[in-house]
Design a protein around this motif. Sequence first.
Motif, mmCIF file in Angstrom:
data_model
loop_
_atom_site.group_PDB
_atom_site.id
_atom_site.type_symbol
_atom_site.label_atom_id
_atom_site.label_comp_id
_atom_site.label_asym_id
_atom_site.label_seq_id
_atom_site.Cartn_x
_atom_site.Cartn_y
_atom_site.Cartn_z
ATOM 1 N N GLN A 184 27.578 10.846 0.971
ATOM 2 C CA GLN A 184 26.846 10.376 2.175
ATOM 3 C C GLN A 184 26.162 11.557 2.706
ATOM 4 O O GLN A 184 25.639 11.335 3.585
ATOM 5 C CB GLN A 184 27.537 9.420 2.408
ATOM 6 N N HIS A 204 4.454 -2.087 4.655
ATOM 7 C CA HIS A 204 5.104 -1.649 4.479
ATOM 8 C C HIS A 204 5.900 -2.850 5.662
ATOM 9 O O HIS A 204 5.397 -3.637 5.948
ATOM 10 C CB HIS A 204 5.556 -0.097 5.072
ATOM 11 N N PRO A 205 7.562 -3.021 5.033
ATOM 12 C CA PRO A 205 8.185 -4.463 5.720
ATOM 13 C C PRO A 205 7.974 -3.405 7.286
ATOM 14 O O PRO A 205 8.211 -2.585 7.640
ATOM 15 C CB PRO A 205 9.039 -3.920 4.906
ATOM 16 N N ILE A 206 8.181 -4.813 7.682
ATOM 17 C CA ILE A 206 8.383 -4.635 9.399
ATOM 18 C C ILE A 206 9.855 -4.038 9.836
ATOM 19 O O ILE A 206 10.557 -5.145 9.342
ATOM 20 C CB ILE A 206 8.178 -5.303 10.398
ATOM 21 N N GLN A 207 9.924 -3.372 10.925
ATOM 22 C CA GLN A 207 11.660 -2.335 10.561
ATOM 23 C C GLN A 207 12.249 -3.483 11.228
ATOM 24 O O GLN A 207 13.364 -3.486 11.771
ATOM 25 C CB GLN A 207 11.396 -0.918 11.086
ATOM 26 N N ARG A 267 30.240 -9.308 3.039
ATOM 27 C CA ARG A 267 29.593 -10.264 3.485
ATOM 28 C C ARG A 267 29.296 -10.412 1.880
ATOM 29 O O ARG A 267 28.285 -11.174 1.654
ATOM 30 C CB ARG A 267 28.058 -9.417 4.245
ATOM 31 N N ARG A 325 16.941 -7.060 8.939
ATOM 32 C CA ARG A 325 16.021 -6.066 8.799
ATOM 33 C C ARG A 325 16.589 -5.493 7.461
ATOM 34 O O ARG A 325 16.155 -4.600 6.849
ATOM 35 C CB ARG A 325 15.254 -5.163 10.037
ATOM 36 N N SER A 326 17.656 -4.852 7.435
ATOM 37 C CA SER A 326 18.260 -4.327 6.615
ATOM 38 C C SER A 326 18.059 -4.883 4.947
ATOM 39 O O SER A 326 18.010 -5.299 4.944
ATOM 40 C CB SER A 326 19.711 -4.386 6.419
ATOM 41 N N PRO A 368 0.021 0.602 -0.459
ATOM 42 C CA PRO A 368 1.084 0.093 -0.187
ATOM 43 C C PRO A 368 1.914 -1.015 1.071
ATOM 44 O O PRO A 368 1.170 -0.176 1.789
ATOM 45 C CB PRO A 368 2.928 0.661 -0.952
ATOM 46 N N THR A 375 13.242 -2.986 18.514
ATOM 47 C CA THR A 375 13.313 -1.993 19.311
ATOM 48 C C THR A 375 14.262 -2.836 20.316
ATOM 49 O O THR A 375 15.216 -1.756 20.844
ATOM 50 C CB THR A 375 12.551 -1.069 20.015
ATOM 51 N N VAL A 404 22.361 -7.272 16.689
ATOM 52 C CA VAL A 404 23.482 -6.930 15.944
ATOM 53 C C VAL A 404 23.007 -8.016 14.724
ATOM 54 O O VAL A 404 22.174 -7.380 13.847
ATOM 55 C CB VAL A 404 24.537 -7.283 15.762
ATOM 56 N N VAL A 425 16.900 -4.187 21.051
ATOM 57 C CA VAL A 425 18.557 -4.584 19.945
ATOM 58 C C VAL A 425 19.523 -3.502 20.905
ATOM 59 O O VAL A 425 19.608 -2.922 21.895
ATOM 60 C CB VAL A 425 18.606 -3.491 18.854
ATOM 61 N N VAL A 459 24.182 -4.969 21.448
ATOM 62 C CA VAL A 459 25.169 -5.432 20.137
ATOM 63 C C VAL A 459 24.677 -6.887 20.360
ATOM 64 O O VAL A 459 24.606 -7.490 18.943
ATOM 65 C CB VAL A 459 26.075 -5.727 21.823
ATOM 66 N N ASN A 498 19.299 -7.227 13.665
ATOM 67 C CA ASN A 498 19.526 -5.817 12.522
ATOM 68 C C ASN A 498 19.477 -6.060 11.483
ATOM 69 O O ASN A 498 19.307 -5.177 11.185
ATOM 70 C CB ASN A 498 19.640 -4.733 13.559
ATOM 71 N N VAL A 499 20.480 -6.657 11.483
ATOM 72 C CA VAL A 499 21.378 -6.615 9.764
ATOM 73 C C VAL A 499 19.935 -7.764 8.930
ATOM 74 O O VAL A 499 19.851 -7.557 7.768
ATOM 75 C CB VAL A 499 22.458 -7.844 9.986
#
Lengths: 405, 520
Positions: free
Chosen positions: A239, A4-7, A90, A23-24, A2, A10, A17, A12, A14, A20-21
Motif C-alpha cells: 500500500q 466524473h462522479p461527484i466526490q 461491511r 461516496r466510496s 468522460p 466537504t 462518516v 464532514v 465524524v 463519505n462512506v
Amino acid sequence: MPTHPIQGTTDVGVAGVEQNVERSLAAEVDGYRKGATLGLIVNPYAGMGGSVGLKGTDGPHILAEAKRRGARPLSGVRAVRALTRLTASRTRFSIVTGAGDLGEESALAAGLDPVVVPRAEQGARGEADTRAAAKAMVSSVDLLLFAGGDGTARDILSVVGDRVPVLGIPAGVKMHSAVFGTTPESAGDLAALFLDGSTAAQLRDAEVMDLDEAAVRADRLSARLYGFARSPYERHLAQNAKAGARVSADAELEAACRGVAARMREGVLYIVGPGTTMRNVMDALGAPSTLLGVDAVLDGALVGADLDERTLLRLMQGRETRIVVGVLGGQGYLFGRGNQQISAEVIKRVGREGIVTIAPVDKLIALEDARLRVDTGDAEVDAMLSGYLRVHTGSDHDVLVRVLS
Amino acid sequence: MSTELRGYHAPVWNEPVILEMGYPGRRGLAVPEAEAEVRAEVGDVADLIPAALRRQDRPALPEVSEPEVLYHYLRLSQQTLGMMGISLFGTCTMKYNPQVNEAIAWRPEVTEAHPHQDDDTLQGTLELVHRFDTILRELSGMDQFVFQAGGGADAAYTSCAVTRAYHASRGELEQRDEIITTIQTHPSNAATAAAAGFKVITLMLDEDGYPSLDALKAAVSDRTAALMVNNPDDMGVYNPEMREWVRVVHDAGGLCFYDSANFNGMMGKIRAREIGFDACMFMLHKTFGAPKSGVGGPAVGAYGCSAELAPFVPTPVVAHDGERYYLDHDRPKSCGKIREFWGNVPVVLKAYAWIRAMGAEGVAEASDISVLANNYMEQGLLAIRGVTRSHADATSPRLEMTRYSLARMKEETGVGVHDVQNRMTDFGVDAMWTSHEPWLVPEPFTPEAGEMYGKEALDTWIAVLARISEEAYSDPEIVKTAPHNQAVHRVDHEAMEDPERWAMTWRAHRRKRRTDGAEG
C-alpha cells in the motif's frame, strides 16, 4: 469526454462518516454485488478432549470419557466469536449452517438468520454429522467455515475435496493442518475479506494433517498428511509507493523448485517428499508425482512412487542419495509429520548434507519463532538435524532457518 | 494525553486529469506568425524537421491556457498532505530541508554547470565534492567516497560491483558467489546482490531481535563474497556483535558492507571502518538533510570504502593533486560505471551545506536527540491500547526508530495498520511507515522521530494514535472506513494488482476502460 462522479461534500467530520462512506466507489460496487454464501459447520465436540487431558476427541468412546471427566463444548462459542467479526464488517453474505449445535445455534447467537441443512440420520453423531453437513452445502456455498480441529478438517476434506474453499476456526486439540486462522477473530476477518472478493484474500493449497490419536495417547506421535484443501490466506498488499511491487510468491517458489530440479545430478537417487511444493519439483522434471506420498527420482525419471521406508532403503542401496522436502503443515515440520516414510534410518544414511529443503519465505516467517521442527522418533537423528539449515526460497535465494528437535 | 488535536480537512477539487481538460484550439502561448522577410529567409519552420521524423497526426495533448495549467497543478498539490507536516516516516529519516540550502543549490554556478565542462572550469564544484568526501571519511573511517550512485539501492549495487571486481582481481570470483544478508536488512541489499549475479543467503532473526552469530557462522564458507547488513536494522534494532560478525566474514575471505541507511542515531558515534567494515553507504537525501525527492531520486547514495577497495570504485573519482582538483578517469581496476557522470551535484551541495551548518558537535548531538526522541515516543506509544513493540522481550538496544505492531488491535477490533494509516491523514498527519517486505511483525508500523521535530510534534503524533486507538475500540467503523477528511476516499489498492485495471499511459487507460474513441 468522460464524466466524473461527484466526490461528495466537504462538510464532514465524524458526523459525516456515513456520507463519505457512500461516496466510496468500492463501497458502491459492493452494494451492487450479490452477497456471497458462507457455509458453517461446528463440530460441537472439538477440543473437549484437550480440556480434560485426552489429546483429542476422535471417536465415541473418547467423547464419552471426555464428558465423564466434565469437558464442556467450546467450539460453538468460538464460532460465534468468528461470526461476530463477520457481522461487524461491511461484508454482505448469507449463511448456511448445520442444524442445532452443528452451526445453527452459533449463527443465531451472532444475530444471523441461517438456512439450515438437515442433520445426518437419527443417532449419528460426530464425524458423520460433519460429513453430512458438508455434503449438503458443498454445492451452494462460496466458503466453508468450520469450527474444529484436525479431525474435523479431515472429515470436511474427505467430502468437499477442492470443490470449495475451506477455512478453520481453531477449536480443536490437534491443529497441525494449515487451514486454520490463528484465532477465531482472525478466521472471521479473513472470511470477510474472502467473501468480499478482496484480492488480498488469496487461495492456496493448505495441508490437512491429522495425528493418530490412539498413538498419541500411547505417547507416540504419528501424523499423516491427508490431502490439500483450498484455503484462503491474507496477502499483504503493497500500500505504499516505497514498498514497490514484489514478485509473486508462487513465482519465487516455482523458481526455487526448478533450480533444484535443474541441479539434480546423474546417478544420484533423489527421494522427493509429499506436498504441493514437491509436486512443483516433479513437474519441473516432467515426472509424475504422488501428492501425499514419497517418490524417488533417478536420472530425471521417476523410479518409484508412493514408497514406504523399506522400498526407499532398498532403492538407496549402493547409490548416493539426496532427500528433497518441503515444510508440512502449520507447525513447520520438516520430518516426522506427514512424511514418516522418510524414516530416521533413511535420513541417517543420507546425512544432513544430503537434505535439500524448499519452502516459500512467507511460510517460514509465519512459523512460530520462525523455527523448523523435526521429530523422526530417533533422538540421535533429531540432534543431527537440529541447528541452522539452508532452505531454498527462490531462484538463487536461500534462507537460513534454525531447526529444533 | 492532554495534547489537543487540530481540526483538519483537505480541499476537495474533484480535479480531472490534465488529459481530460481543455478545449479545441485553446493555447497557453500564442506564437506570432513570422514576418514575411524572416519567412523568405528561413522558409517554413516545419521544413527544419526531416520528413521522416515528422508525425503524421497532431499529438493528443491537452489544449489549455497557461493559468488553467497553473490552477490545475496547484489544486492537485492542495489535495496532498505534501509531506509538509509531521512525518515520522521510519527508515526514511524525514528532515526539513533548509531553504538557504535550496537557494544555494539554485545559484547559476550550480544549475548552469555541465559535467562535460573542462575540469579547470569546475574547480569550485570539484572542491566542494572533494571536501564532502573528506567529511564522510571522517564520519566513517573509510578512505574514499564516490557519489555516482543516484540513491541507496544504487550504492548497494555499487558495493556489489566493487565486490565483484575485488574478487575477480584475486581470481576468486568464480568461487565466491554468495552474499549474506539478514531478513531485516533493507531488501535492496538482497536485490542488488541478486542483480549483480550473486546467490543470496538470508539470516532470520533470533531471540535478541537480530540473527545470532551461530547463524552467520553456519552461513559463511569459502563461497562467501560479502556480508551486506544494516545496523541498526529496519526495525531500529542494534546488533552489538557486529565486530565479531566482521571477523567471521573476513576469516572466510569475504568483504563486509555496512549499509548505513539507518545512520541517524549513530552520527559521530560509530565509524564503520573501526568496527572492521570494508565499505559503507550513506544516504545524503535522508541523514544529511537533502530532499528525498521521491523514490527514484534525484538523490545520492554515497559509497565509501577502504584503501584496499578504492581502486575498484566507479570512475571518475574527484581527486586533488595538491594544487588543483580533477576528475580521475585513469583507474584500470575500476568496476566501471553505475550511473552517468559523477553524481547529483546539487544533492551533494545541499548535504555539504547541511553538515557545515551542523558541525561535528552538531551531528553528534542530533544523534543523541534522535535516540532520545525515539525513547520518548516509545513511552507514549506503548501506553496506547492495542500497541505492542516487536521482540518485546529482547534487550537489544533500539536506536533512532522502533518497530511496533498493531496485531493486538487487529485481533481485538478488526482495525489493522492500513486502516490506522488512512485515519491518521484525517488529522493532517502523514500516514506512518509500516515495514519493508516481508512483514515479520504483523500489522507493523515504524515511526522515526529524528532530531528535527519538537516535543510538541511528537506529542501530537502520539495523541493522534491514541485517539485512533480509542475509536478502534469504541467505534471501529470510523477507522475502517477512513479517511473521511481527505480529498479522496480510500484508494483502491487492489487495482494495482490487476493488469486489466492499471495503466502506464493515457492511451492504455482509454483502451482498458474502452472509452469511446479509444485508439489501440
